[in-house]
Write an enzyme that holds these catalytic residues in place. Structure first.
Site, PDB file in Angstrom:
ATOM      1  N   GLU A  50       0.829  -1.208   0.000  1.00 17.64           N
ATOM      2  CA  GLU A  50       0.000   0.000   0.000  1.00 17.64           C
ATOM      3  C   GLU A  50       0.864   1.260   0.000  1.00 17.64           C
ATOM      4  O   GLU A  50       1.918   1.317   0.617  1.00 17.64           O
ATOM      5  CB  GLU A  50      -0.891  -0.004   1.250  1.00 17.64           C
ATOM      6  CG  GLU A  50      -1.806   1.192   1.387  1.00 17.64           C
ATOM      7  CD  GLU A  50      -2.584   1.197   2.693  1.00 17.64           C
ATOM      8  OE1 GLU A  50      -3.607   1.893   2.758  1.00 17.64           O
ATOM      9  OE2 GLU A  50      -2.167   0.510   3.658  1.00 17.64           O
TER      10      GLU A  50
ATOM     11  N   LYS B  78      -9.999   2.357  -2.046  1.00 13.79           N
ATOM     12  CA  LYS B  78     -10.198   1.838  -0.691  1.00 13.79           C
ATOM     13  C   LYS B  78     -11.521   2.330  -0.113  1.00 13.79           C
ATOM     14  O   LYS B  78     -11.763   3.526   0.007  1.00 13.79           O
ATOM     15  CB  LYS B  78      -9.028   2.279   0.191  1.00 13.79           C
ATOM     16  CG  LYS B  78      -9.037   1.734   1.611  1.00 13.79           C
ATOM     17  CD  LYS B  78      -7.773   2.207   2.341  1.00 13.79           C
ATOM     18  CE  LYS B  78      -7.689   1.681   3.760  1.00 13.79           C
ATOM     19  NZ  LYS B  78      -6.453   2.159   4.435  1.00 13.79           N
TER      20      LYS B  78
ATOM     21  N   CYS C 279      -5.519  -2.898   3.040  1.00 12.46           N
ATOM     22  CA  CYS C 279      -5.264  -2.719   4.465  1.00 12.46           C
ATOM     23  C   CYS C 279      -6.510  -2.879   5.352  1.00 12.46           C
ATOM     24  O   CYS C 279      -6.951  -3.982   5.618  1.00 12.46           O
ATOM     25  CB  CYS C 279      -4.590  -1.370   4.680  1.00 12.46           C
ATOM     26  SG  CYS C 279      -3.641  -1.253   6.224  1.00 12.46           S
TER      27      CYS C 279
END
Length: 234
Positions: free
Chosen positions: A14, A83, A119
Protein backbone atom coordinates in the site's frame (compact mmCIF):
# COMPACT_ATOMS: atom_id res chain seq x y z
CA UNK A 1 11.65 -11.42 -8.24
CA UNK A 2 11.11 -9.48 -11.47
CA UNK A 3 14.03 -11.30 -13.09
CA UNK A 4 12.50 -14.74 -12.53
CA UNK A 5 11.14 -15.73 -15.95
CA UNK A 6 8.67 -18.13 -14.33
CA UNK A 7 6.95 -15.42 -12.27
CA UNK A 8 3.31 -14.84 -13.25
CA UNK A 9 2.45 -11.95 -10.96
CA UNK A 10 4.28 -9.48 -8.70
CA UNK A 11 2.63 -7.72 -5.73
CA UNK A 12 3.50 -4.34 -4.18
CA UNK A 13 2.33 -2.89 -0.82
CA UNK A 14 0.00 0.00 0.00
CA UNK A 15 0.97 3.65 -0.66
CA UNK A 16 4.37 2.85 -2.17
CA UNK A 17 4.44 6.05 -4.21
CA UNK A 18 4.76 8.50 -1.30
CA UNK A 19 4.60 6.55 1.95
CA UNK A 20 1.94 7.10 4.56
CA UNK A 21 2.38 10.89 4.75
CA UNK A 22 -1.27 11.90 4.94
CA UNK A 23 -0.55 15.58 5.58
CA UNK A 24 1.45 15.74 2.34
CA UNK A 25 -1.01 13.99 0.04
CA UNK A 26 -2.33 17.22 -1.47
CA UNK A 27 1.09 17.98 -2.96
CA UNK A 28 2.37 14.44 -3.52
CA UNK A 29 -0.66 12.53 -4.81
CA UNK A 30 -0.65 11.23 -8.37
CA UNK A 31 -3.22 12.67 -10.82
CA UNK A 32 -5.58 10.06 -12.26
CA UNK A 33 -2.87 7.44 -11.76
CA UNK A 34 -0.85 8.89 -14.66
CA UNK A 35 2.68 8.63 -13.24
CA UNK A 36 2.01 5.41 -11.35
CA UNK A 37 0.48 3.53 -14.27
CA UNK A 38 3.22 4.68 -16.66
CA UNK A 39 5.88 3.47 -14.23
CA UNK A 40 4.23 0.09 -13.61
CA UNK A 41 3.34 -0.42 -17.29
CA UNK A 42 7.00 -0.09 -18.24
CA UNK A 43 7.98 -2.69 -15.65
CA UNK A 44 5.21 -5.08 -16.73
CA UNK A 45 6.25 -4.81 -20.37
CA UNK A 46 9.96 -5.04 -19.64
CA UNK A 47 9.68 -8.15 -17.50
CA UNK A 48 6.57 -9.65 -19.12
CA UNK A 49 4.76 -10.11 -15.82
CA UNK A 50 1.39 -9.09 -14.36
CA UNK A 51 1.69 -6.63 -11.47
CA UNK A 52 -0.73 -6.18 -8.58
CA UNK A 53 0.55 -2.66 -8.12
CA UNK A 54 -0.24 -2.08 -4.47
CA UNK A 55 -1.99 1.23 -3.93
CA UNK A 56 -1.11 4.88 -4.42
CA UNK A 57 -2.50 8.24 -3.38
CA UNK A 58 -4.51 9.33 -6.38
CA UNK A 59 -6.16 12.70 -7.04
CA UNK A 60 -9.33 12.57 -9.14
CA UNK A 61 -11.86 15.40 -9.54
CA UNK A 62 -10.43 17.29 -6.53
CA UNK A 63 -10.70 14.24 -4.28
CA UNK A 64 -7.79 12.10 -3.11
CA UNK A 65 -8.32 8.34 -3.06
CA UNK A 66 -6.20 5.44 -1.90
CA UNK A 67 -6.29 3.54 -5.18
CA UNK A 68 -5.13 0.01 -5.91
CA UNK A 69 -4.61 -1.07 -9.50
CA UNK A 70 -3.32 -3.99 -11.52
CA UNK A 71 -1.57 -4.11 -14.90
CA UNK A 72 -1.04 -7.17 -17.06
CA UNK A 73 2.09 -8.05 -18.99
CA UNK A 74 0.81 -6.28 -22.12
CA UNK A 75 0.65 -2.99 -20.20
CA UNK A 76 -3.14 -2.96 -19.88
CA UNK A 77 -4.82 -1.77 -16.67
CA UNK A 78 -6.99 -4.77 -15.73
CA UNK A 79 -8.40 -3.56 -12.42
CA UNK A 80 -8.73 -0.45 -10.28
CA UNK A 81 -10.17 -0.18 -6.78
CA UNK A 82 -10.53 2.76 -4.37
CA UNK A 83 -10.20 1.84 -0.69
CA UNK A 84 -13.70 1.74 0.79
CA UNK A 85 -12.89 1.58 4.49
CA UNK A 86 -10.81 4.49 5.77
CA UNK A 87 -9.08 4.18 9.13
CA UNK A 88 -10.74 6.48 11.72
CA UNK A 89 -7.92 5.94 14.24
CA UNK A 90 -5.47 7.52 11.78
CA UNK A 91 -7.81 10.33 10.67
CA UNK A 92 -7.80 8.99 7.11
CA UNK A 93 -11.29 10.40 6.46
CA UNK A 94 -9.84 13.89 6.93
CA UNK A 95 -7.37 13.39 4.09
CA UNK A 96 -8.89 10.77 1.80
CA UNK A 97 -12.21 10.08 0.10
CA UNK A 98 -13.66 6.59 0.52
CA UNK A 99 -14.36 4.47 -2.53
CA UNK A 100 -17.98 3.59 -3.34
CA UNK A 101 -17.56 0.36 -5.31
CA UNK A 102 -16.86 -3.13 -3.97
CA UNK A 103 -13.75 -4.97 -5.18
CA UNK A 104 -14.19 -6.78 -8.48
CA UNK A 105 -13.10 -10.20 -9.67
CA UNK A 106 -10.66 -9.94 -12.56
CA UNK A 107 -8.43 -12.30 -14.53
CA UNK A 108 -4.65 -12.43 -14.65
CA UNK A 109 -2.93 -13.19 -17.96
CA UNK A 110 -2.86 -16.88 -17.06
CA UNK A 111 -6.65 -16.92 -16.61
CA UNK A 112 -6.64 -17.12 -12.81
CA UNK A 113 -9.49 -15.14 -11.21
CA UNK A 114 -8.37 -12.82 -8.40
CA UNK A 115 -9.40 -9.76 -6.41
CA UNK A 116 -7.59 -7.05 -4.43
CA UNK A 117 -8.26 -4.97 -1.32
CA UNK A 118 -6.41 -2.47 0.85
CA UNK A 119 -5.26 -2.72 4.47
CA UNK A 120 -8.21 -1.79 6.76
CA UNK A 121 -10.56 -3.55 4.34
CA UNK A 122 -9.22 -6.76 5.88
CA UNK A 123 -11.34 -6.13 8.99
CA UNK A 124 -14.57 -6.38 6.99
CA UNK A 125 -15.24 -10.01 5.98
CA UNK A 126 -18.35 -9.08 4.01
CA UNK A 127 -16.22 -7.35 1.39
CA UNK A 128 -14.47 -10.50 0.20
CA UNK A 129 -17.69 -12.50 -0.14
CA UNK A 130 -18.65 -10.69 -3.36
CA UNK A 131 -15.57 -11.56 -5.44
CA UNK A 132 -15.18 -14.97 -3.77
CA UNK A 133 -18.71 -15.98 -4.77
CA UNK A 134 -18.09 -14.74 -8.32
CA UNK A 135 -15.13 -17.09 -8.72
CA UNK A 136 -12.07 -15.33 -7.32
CA UNK A 137 -9.49 -17.88 -6.17
CA UNK A 138 -6.86 -15.49 -4.79
CA UNK A 139 -7.36 -12.37 -2.68
CA UNK A 140 -4.51 -9.86 -2.54
CA UNK A 141 -4.41 -7.56 0.48
CA UNK A 142 -1.91 -4.70 0.15
CA UNK A 143 -1.18 -2.84 3.36
CA UNK A 144 0.84 -0.62 5.67
CA UNK A 145 -0.16 -2.56 8.78
CA UNK A 146 1.51 -1.48 12.06
CA UNK A 147 3.58 -3.77 14.27
CA UNK A 148 1.34 -2.95 17.23
CA UNK A 149 -1.42 -5.00 15.59
CA UNK A 150 0.63 -7.73 13.93
CA UNK A 151 -1.47 -10.42 15.59
CA UNK A 152 -4.61 -8.99 13.97
CA UNK A 153 -2.93 -9.02 10.55
CA UNK A 154 -1.97 -12.67 10.86
CA UNK A 155 -5.26 -13.91 12.29
CA UNK A 156 -7.53 -11.95 9.94
CA UNK A 157 -5.67 -13.05 6.81
CA UNK A 158 -6.05 -16.67 7.87
CA UNK A 159 -9.72 -16.11 8.65
CA UNK A 160 -10.42 -14.64 5.20
CA UNK A 161 -8.75 -17.66 3.56
CA UNK A 162 -10.71 -20.17 5.65
CA UNK A 163 -14.07 -18.36 5.32
CA UNK A 164 -13.87 -18.28 1.54
CA UNK A 165 -11.82 -21.42 0.80
CA UNK A 166 -9.31 -19.43 -1.22
CA UNK A 167 -5.70 -18.29 -1.28
CA UNK A 168 -4.94 -15.04 0.51
CA UNK A 169 -1.77 -13.06 -0.12
CA UNK A 170 -0.89 -10.24 2.27
CA UNK A 171 1.75 -7.76 1.08
CA UNK A 172 2.69 -5.40 3.90
CA UNK A 173 5.14 -2.56 4.37
CA UNK A 174 7.99 -2.74 6.86
CA UNK A 175 10.41 -0.40 8.63
CA UNK A 176 9.57 2.95 10.21
CA UNK A 177 7.61 6.00 9.09
CA UNK A 178 8.18 8.58 11.79
CA UNK A 179 7.26 6.89 15.06
CA UNK A 180 5.20 4.17 13.39
CA UNK A 181 6.77 0.78 12.82
CA UNK A 182 5.17 -1.37 10.16
CA UNK A 183 4.80 -5.07 10.78
CA UNK A 184 6.15 -6.58 7.59
CA UNK A 185 5.24 -10.28 7.67
CA UNK A 186 4.04 -10.45 4.10
CA UNK A 187 2.52 -13.89 3.77
CA UNK A 188 0.85 -16.44 1.50
CA UNK A 189 -1.96 -18.56 2.97
CA UNK A 190 -3.68 -21.55 1.37
CA UNK A 191 -7.46 -22.25 1.28
CA UNK A 192 -7.17 -24.32 4.45
CA UNK A 193 -5.77 -21.34 6.36
CA UNK A 194 -2.22 -22.70 6.46
CA UNK A 195 0.81 -20.49 5.91
CA UNK A 196 2.75 -21.43 2.77
CA UNK A 197 5.51 -18.89 3.29
CA UNK A 198 5.94 -15.78 5.42
CA UNK A 199 8.54 -13.03 5.66
CA UNK A 200 9.78 -11.35 8.84
CA UNK A 201 10.02 -7.62 9.61
CA UNK A 202 12.75 -6.77 7.09
CA UNK A 203 12.50 -5.84 3.43
CA UNK A 204 12.73 -8.90 1.22
CA UNK A 205 10.96 -10.60 -1.67
CA UNK A 206 8.79 -13.68 -1.26
CA UNK A 207 8.27 -16.14 -4.11
CA UNK A 208 5.38 -18.59 -3.83
CA UNK A 209 3.99 -21.33 -6.06
CA UNK A 210 0.21 -21.75 -5.87
CA UNK A 211 -1.91 -24.77 -6.79
CA UNK A 212 -5.15 -23.23 -8.02
CA UNK A 213 -6.87 -26.63 -8.11
CA UNK A 214 -6.71 -26.64 -4.30
CA UNK A 215 -9.39 -23.93 -4.23
CA UNK A 216 -11.94 -26.03 -6.11
CA UNK A 217 -11.09 -29.06 -3.99
CA UNK A 218 -11.56 -27.10 -0.76
CA UNK A 219 -14.81 -25.52 -1.95
CA UNK A 220 -16.20 -28.96 -2.81
CA UNK A 221 -15.09 -30.39 0.53
CA UNK A 222 -16.58 -27.50 2.53
CA UNK A 223 -19.31 -25.90 0.35
CA UNK A 224 -19.90 -22.80 2.47
CA UNK A 225 -21.30 -20.75 -0.40
CA UNK A 226 -24.09 -23.29 -0.90
CA UNK A 227 -25.08 -22.89 2.74
CA UNK A 228 -25.36 -19.10 2.73
CA UNK A 229 -28.78 -17.63 3.55
CA UNK A 230 -28.19 -13.91 2.93
CA UNK A 231 -31.88 -13.01 3.19
CA UNK A 232 -31.72 -13.99 6.87
CA UNK A 233 -28.65 -11.88 7.61
CA UNK A 234 -30.41 -8.55 7.15
Amino acid sequence: ILYNKDTDVVILPEMWNNGYALEQLEEKADFDLERSTDFIKNLALQYQVDIIAGSVSNKHHDHIFNTAFAIDKTGKVINQYDKMHLVPMLDEPAFLTAGKNVPETFKLSNGVKVTQMICYDLRFPELLRYPARSGATIAFYVAQWPSARLNHWQVLLKARAIENNMYVIGCNGCGYDGKTQYAGHSVAINPNGEIIQELSTTEKELTVTIDIDAVEQQRKAIPVFDSLVPHLYK
